[in-house]
Design a protein around this motif. Structure first.
Motif, PDB file in Angstrom:
ATOM      1  N   TRP A 109      18.759 131.570  97.166  1.00  0.00           N
ATOM      2  CA  TRP A 109      18.991 131.211  95.764  1.00  0.00           C
ATOM      3  C   TRP A 109      20.272 131.825  95.279  1.00  0.00           C
ATOM      4  O   TRP A 109      20.683 132.884  95.723  1.00  0.00           O
ATOM      5  CB  TRP A 109      17.815 131.704  94.904  1.00  0.00           C
ATOM      6  N   ALA A 110      20.886 131.145  94.333  1.00  0.00           N
ATOM      7  CA  ALA A 110      22.132 131.685  93.788  1.00  0.00           C
ATOM      8  C   ALA A 110      22.126 131.559  92.273  1.00  0.00           C
ATOM      9  O   ALA A 110      21.362 130.779  91.708  1.00  0.00           O
ATOM     10  CB  ALA A 110      23.324 130.937  94.367  1.00  0.00           C
ATOM     11  N   ARG A 111      23.001 132.308  91.636  1.00  0.00           N
ATOM     12  CA  ARG A 111      23.178 132.177  90.185  1.00  0.00           C
ATOM     13  C   ARG A 111      24.283 131.162  89.940  1.00  0.00           C
ATOM     14  O   ARG A 111      25.297 131.170  90.625  1.00  0.00           O
ATOM     15  CB  ARG A 111      23.570 133.523  89.586  1.00  0.00           C
ATOM     16  N   SER A 112      24.048 130.304  88.980  1.00  0.00           N
ATOM     17  CA  SER A 112      25.061 129.274  88.750  1.00  0.00           C
ATOM     18  C   SER A 112      26.209 129.850  87.921  1.00  0.00           C
ATOM     19  O   SER A 112      26.031 130.759  87.118  1.00  0.00           O
ATOM     20  CB  SER A 112      24.444 128.087  88.034  1.00  0.00           C
ATOM     21  N   ARG A 113      27.375 129.295  88.117  1.00  0.00           N
ATOM     22  CA  ARG A 113      28.551 129.738  87.356  1.00  0.00           C
ATOM     23  C   ARG A 113      29.032 128.601  86.486  1.00  0.00           C
ATOM     24  O   ARG A 113      29.164 127.478  86.928  1.00  0.00           O
ATOM     25  CB  ARG A 113      29.682 130.140  88.301  1.00  0.00           C
ATOM     26  N   LYS A 114      29.299 128.909  85.253  1.00  0.00           N
ATOM     27  CA  LYS A 114      29.822 127.882  84.351  1.00  0.00           C
ATOM     28  C   LYS A 114      30.959 128.456  83.535  1.00  0.00           C
ATOM     29  O   LYS A 114      31.016 129.649  83.287  1.00  0.00           O
ATOM     30  CB  LYS A 114      28.712 127.407  83.411  1.00  0.00           C
ATOM     31  N   ASN A 115      31.826 127.582  83.119  1.00  0.00           N
ATOM     32  CA  ASN A 115      32.887 128.022  82.220  1.00  0.00           C
ATOM     33  C   ASN A 115      32.262 128.257  80.851  1.00  0.00           C
ATOM     34  O   ASN A 115      31.573 127.398  80.322  1.00  0.00           O
ATOM     35  CB  ASN A 115      33.976 126.958  82.138  1.00  0.00           C
ATOM     36  N   THR A 116      32.521 129.406  80.287  1.00  0.00           N
ATOM     37  CA  THR A 116      31.878 129.716  79.011  1.00  0.00           C
ATOM     38  C   THR A 116      32.845 129.642  77.838  1.00  0.00           C
ATOM     39  O   THR A 116      32.513 130.056  76.744  1.00  0.00           O
ATOM     40  CB  THR A 116      31.280 131.125  79.055  1.00  0.00           C
ATOM     41  N   VAL A 117      34.027 129.115  78.083  1.00  0.00           N
ATOM     42  CA  VAL A 117      35.023 129.121  77.017  1.00  0.00           C
ATOM     43  C   VAL A 117      34.738 128.051  75.968  1.00  0.00           C
ATOM     44  O   VAL A 117      34.517 126.894  76.290  1.00  0.00           O
ATOM     45  CB  VAL A 117      36.436 128.921  77.594  1.00  0.00           C
ATOM     46  N   LYS A 118      34.722 128.469  74.732  1.00  0.00           N
ATOM     47  CA  LYS A 118      34.568 127.529  73.619  1.00  0.00           C
ATOM     48  C   LYS A 118      35.841 127.606  72.774  1.00  0.00           C
ATOM     49  O   LYS A 118      36.334 128.698  72.508  1.00  0.00           O
ATOM     50  CB  LYS A 118      33.354 127.925  72.767  1.00  0.00           C
ATOM     51  N   VAL A 119      36.353 126.448  72.410  1.00  0.00           N
ATOM     52  CA  VAL A 119      37.661 126.418  71.765  1.00  0.00           C
ATOM     53  C   VAL A 119      37.628 125.645  70.444  1.00  0.00           C
ATOM     54  O   VAL A 119      36.934 124.631  70.323  1.00  0.00           O
ATOM     55  CB  VAL A 119      38.703 125.760  72.701  1.00  0.00           C
ATOM     56  N   ILE A 120      38.343 126.150  69.473  1.00  0.00           N
ATOM     57  CA  ILE A 120      38.566 125.403  68.231  1.00  0.00           C
ATOM     58  C   ILE A 120      40.060 125.142  68.113  1.00  0.00           C
ATOM     59  O   ILE A 120      40.863 126.058  68.281  1.00  0.00           O
ATOM     60  CB  ILE A 120      38.146 126.211  66.999  1.00  0.00           C
ATOM     61  N   LEU A 121      40.418 123.905  67.852  1.00  0.00           N
ATOM     62  CA  LEU A 121      41.813 123.584  67.590  1.00  0.00           C
ATOM     63  C   LEU A 121      41.932 123.246  66.109  1.00  0.00           C
ATOM     64  O   LEU A 121      41.294 122.322  65.621  1.00  0.00           O
ATOM     65  CB  LEU A 121      42.257 122.405  68.446  1.00  0.00           C
ATOM     66  N   LEU A 122      42.721 124.028  65.410  1.00  0.00           N
ATOM     67  CA  LEU A 122      42.889 123.845  63.978  1.00  0.00           C
ATOM     68  C   LEU A 122      44.331 123.434  63.738  1.00  0.00           C
ATOM     69  O   LEU A 122      45.252 124.204  63.999  1.00  0.00           O
ATOM     70  CB  LEU A 122      42.565 125.168  63.270  1.00  0.00           C
ATOM     71  N   MET A 123      44.532 122.176  63.304  1.00  0.00           N
ATOM     72  CA  MET A 123      45.899 121.661  63.236  1.00  0.00           C
ATOM     73  C   MET A 123      46.369 121.400  61.816  1.00  0.00           C
ATOM     74  O   MET A 123      45.622 120.881  60.995  1.00  0.00           O
ATOM     75  CB  MET A 123      45.998 120.346  64.010  1.00  0.00           C
ATOM     76  N   ASP A 124      47.606 121.743  61.579  1.00  0.00           N
ATOM     77  CA  ASP A 124      48.245 121.408  60.316  1.00  0.00           C
ATOM     78  C   ASP A 124      48.613 119.932  60.363  1.00  0.00           C
ATOM     79  O   ASP A 124      49.239 119.478  61.303  1.00  0.00           O
ATOM     80  CB  ASP A 124      49.519 122.256  60.177  1.00  0.00           C
ATOM     81  N   SER A 125      48.203 119.158  59.369  1.00  0.00           N
ATOM     82  CA  SER A 125      48.646 117.764  59.387  1.00  0.00           C
ATOM     83  C   SER A 125      49.448 117.455  58.134  1.00  0.00           C
ATOM     84  O   SER A 125      49.473 116.335  57.654  1.00  0.00           O
ATOM     85  CB  SER A 125      47.469 116.819  59.554  1.00  0.00           C
ATOM     86  N   GLY A 126      50.090 118.459  57.619  1.00  0.00           N
ATOM     87  CA  GLY A 126      50.915 118.275  56.432  1.00  0.00           C
ATOM     88  C   GLY A 126      52.215 117.556  56.745  1.00  0.00           C
ATOM     89  O   GLY A 126      52.572 117.341  57.896  1.00  0.00           O
ATOM     90  N   GLY A 127      52.932 117.184  55.702  1.00  0.00           N
ATOM     91  CA  GLY A 127      54.146 116.396  55.854  1.00  0.00           C
ATOM     92  C   GLY A 127      55.234 117.087  56.653  1.00  0.00           C
ATOM     93  O   GLY A 127      55.968 116.445  57.387  1.00  0.00           O
ATOM     94  N   SER A 128      55.310 118.406  56.525  1.00  0.00           N
ATOM     95  CA  SER A 128      56.377 119.099  57.240  1.00  0.00           C
ATOM     96  C   SER A 128      56.139 119.080  58.740  1.00  0.00           C
ATOM     97  O   SER A 128      56.999 119.446  59.516  1.00  0.00           O
ATOM     98  CB  SER A 128      56.489 120.546  56.754  1.00  0.00           C
TER      99      SER A 128
END
Lengths: 288, 398
Positions: free
Chosen positions: B223-242
């Motif tokens: 038996w083995a322990r499973s490996r998973k990527n645990t990274v959680k990401v938020i992308l916060l983008m400026d969508s203003g005119g500039s």
């Protein structure tokens, strides 16, 4: 130069730029693996074939997949076969060496003559993959603990490794490689390349097709720029379709051969109607 | 041994190591530079430089170092006349070759100038004067492992000129480039759950077969322990005119993020110039498609990695004043900077990617607000290299 004085100069169906020839010869002389990067369709994989053909050596190809382990290239201990044999009892299972099968690198090492080994798309494999091969590629030998045997290369093979830069390769690995980046061929070189594949092509058609091809490549905002292989297909399509060379630039027939994505196709069509040069977003000096 | 070229390369940002340098020395002693500066240029590049992203830096360093070495045009023209009537190329034995293992280019250059002063005419086949087919270090078709090639037909371009063309400029990673490169950079953002923790609940087929085989066929489960990527990401983008001038690059990042399938969770949010009481769920930034910033912070655990994309350029009032918000119909009860600080305090890992290149940060019109925001979030430019650095930063806690 030690061991081989043969120099690689390209083959009749593979045009190698002088810099690339140099890199190949340097790598062969130093006995270090040659790492090749470059845009898709610049003939990375073909290079190894051409080296093998040009130097008249056998080519051993090791295609890397995401599941490939470094160990697979050296040898495989076929325990399952041994298990079967032991259960049916019709073979002598005490001799482990019957169940050791050499991998591609193992084959290359044991070959009686120098061979060319292509490790294709090394970046597909796990991140640790190149590191696991460091020692073996450095000393060109490995040990099989199951039998206590050591396999050492009789002749250092010429190792060509290709990468699409999907993963960063470890520094320690890079230090041991000779590196060459195949830049995209310029128009002159491209003419030679197409000529090699279609020697009977009309000059006019070729010139027009190449002109149009580089124009398409220069369109700003394409997701996938067409590469050499697409140009070759396109040229063939143009010939078979009997297109008038005059019309190639203005109409871009069979554009779908060059551009495989819907969006790219649209972008190109829009650009074509206006034939505007690549536009750059004007920089605005105020914010809002 | 012109070891200072080694240090010059490093100072230009080409990561050359001693291993590679030794390989170059070995290659030179094998005569692989073909006794021309162009040959040396190719040789050194192929041995020392391991990424097309560094080709441009190499070219610059090469140009810097060898600029003086290249013969001046008027000098070459005179010499070329002497070289016109060439002898066939000379082959030379390894023993003879060994005598010429001098590689000091300054010395060579000095000698070349001296010899030019002394030499008055054509010369072929000897060992000292400028000419063809001989073993003098100056000329072509001859053999001198440390020679300076002057013209000749085999390689008609000069190495320094090739270096000066800088045709690999596009591959600099600090240059703004495409989706694919972003994807490659994003792939580095992973953090695998360890094999040490958690229950061993996955049947390790390979190990089972191996263990069973080793027991001569007696089934043995592993038996083995499973490996998973645990990274959680938020992308916060400026969508203003500039941000308009940067739409293209931001879209590329957006596509790359979207395609990155290796994150455990990925969320997108938007804001207009600065974050206030509300955060938007789509780039149009309309109030009906917004959530309270407060609940945004509550919903998302501090272990999300936050990437903010914006030019951080706005009027100081937008950042620092109550009701400084740019939208006429809206108001804010607290200055934007307070919200930014709150967000920065909430998330353990956060970076700010600025599409304005860092060299302009002090000069652009938004310089003031950029400086203020830079104090709150570690700021990187939105280029492949900047993203790379940012991702390194995201891997460690602030």
């Amino acid at each position: 130069m030690p061991e081989n004085c043969q120099l690689f100069v390209g083959t009749k169906d593979y045009i190698a730029a002088e810099e690339l020839q140099n890199s190949v010869n340097i790598s062969a002389a130093l006995g270090r693996p040659l790492l090749i990067k470059g845009e898709p369709g610049t003939g990375k994989t073909m290079l190894a074939r051409s080296i093998a053909e040009g130097l008249q050596k056998e080519l051993i190809v090791w295609n890397i997949k995401s599941t490939t382990k470094a160990q697979d290239g050296l040898y495989i201990y076929d325990t399952v076969q041994r298990l079967y044999d032991s259960q049916f009892g019709d073979h002598d299972v005490s001799e482990i060496s019957h169940y050791i099968k050499l991998g591609k690198l193992g084959e290359a090492f044991t070959s009686p003559e120098q061979v060319v080994v292509l490790i294709d798309e090394i970046d597909k494999a796990d991140l640790e993959f190149p590191n696991d091969l460091l020692w073996e590629l450095d000393v060109m030998s490995f040990n099989i603990p199951e039998t206590g045997e050591t396999i050492t290369a009789r002749h250092r093979p010429i190792v060509v490794i290709t990468s699409n830069a999907e993963k960063e390769l470890p520094d320690a690995f890079l230090r041991r490689c000779i590196f060459h980046y195949i830049s995209f061929p310029d128009e002159k070189m491209m003419k030679e390349i197409v000529h090699v594949h279609y020697p009977d092509l009309e000059d006019k058609l070729l010139a027009e097709a190449i002109k149009a091809f580089y124009w398409v490549r220069s369109i700003h905002g394409l997701q996938k720029k067409p590469s050499t292989s697409e140009l070759l297909d396109w040229v063939q399509a143009l010939t078979v379709g009997g297109i008038d060379p005059e019309k190639i630039s203005s109409e871009l027939p069979f554009l779908g051969v060059l551009l495989k994505k819907d969006r790219d196709f649209k972008v190109a069509s829009q650009q074509m109607s206006g034939r505007v040069p690549n536009r750059k977003a004007p920089m605005r000096s105020f914010w809002r | 041994m012109f070891i200072d070229f080694f240090y010059l390369l490093r100072s230009y940002g080409v990561p050359v190591s001693l291993t590679e340098w030794m390989a170059l020395v070995e290659a030179l002693s094998l005569g692989l530079a073909h006794s021309s500066l162009y040959g040396f240029y190719c040789l050194a590049r192929t041995v020392l430089v391991k990424s097309e992203a560094h080709y441009d830096r190499y070219d610059q360093a090469f140009q810097h170092y060898f600029e003086g070495i290249e013969t001046s045009p008027e000098l070459t023209e005179k010499v070329l006349e002497w070289l016109e009537n060439a002898l066939p190329p000379l082959r030379i034995s390894p023993e003879e070759r060994r005598q010429f293992q001098e590689w000091d280019l300054d010395e060579l250059r000095r000698q070349l100038e001296e010899r030019l002063k002394e030499q008055k005419g054509e010369h072929h086949g000897g060992g000292r004067w400028i000419g063809t087919g001989g073993t003098s270090p100056f000329g072509h078709s001859g053999y001198h492992p440390a020679g300076v090639r002057l013209g000749g037909s085999s390689v008609n371009k000069s190495a320094v000129k090739v270096a000066a063309e800088r045709k690999f400029r596009d591959f600099r990673t600090d240059e703004v480039i495409g989706v694919r490169q972003f994807e490659v950079a994003l792939r580095k953002l992973r953090q695998l759950s360890s094999r040490v923790e958690g229950p061993a609940d996955e049947l390790d087929v390979d190990e089972t077969i191996k263990a069973t085989a080793e027991k001569g066929g007696l089934l043995h489960l592993a038996w083995a322990r499973s490996r998973k990527n645990t990274v959680k990401v938020i992308l916060l983008m400026d969508s203003g005119g500039s941000m308009n001038p940067f739409v293209h690059i931001c879209t590329q990042l957006f596509i790359a993020m979207n395609r990155a399938s290796h994150f455990k969770d990925l969320r997108f949010f938007f804001f207009h110039n600065c974050v206030y009481d509300y955060i938007y769920l789509d780039p149009t930034c309309r109030p009906r498609n917004a959530i309270e910033t407060e609940s945004f912070l509550n919903q998302l655990d501090p272990d999300y990695k936050l990437i903010i994309v914006g030019d951080a350029s706005m009027a100081p009032s937008e950042l620092l004043m109550i009701d400084g918000i740019i939208d006429w119909s809206m108001s804010n009860s607290e200055p934007g900077i307070l919200w930014l600080k709150r967000i920065a305090a909430h998330f353990e890992h956060a970076i700010w990617l600025n599409p304005i290149l860092s060299e302009y940060w002090e000069w652009t019109e938004g310089a003031y607000t950029i400086a203020r925001i830079k104090e709150i979030f570690p700021m990187y430019e939105l280029t492949v290299e900047g993203l790379d650095q940012g991702i390194k930063k995201l891997k460690v806690k602030k």
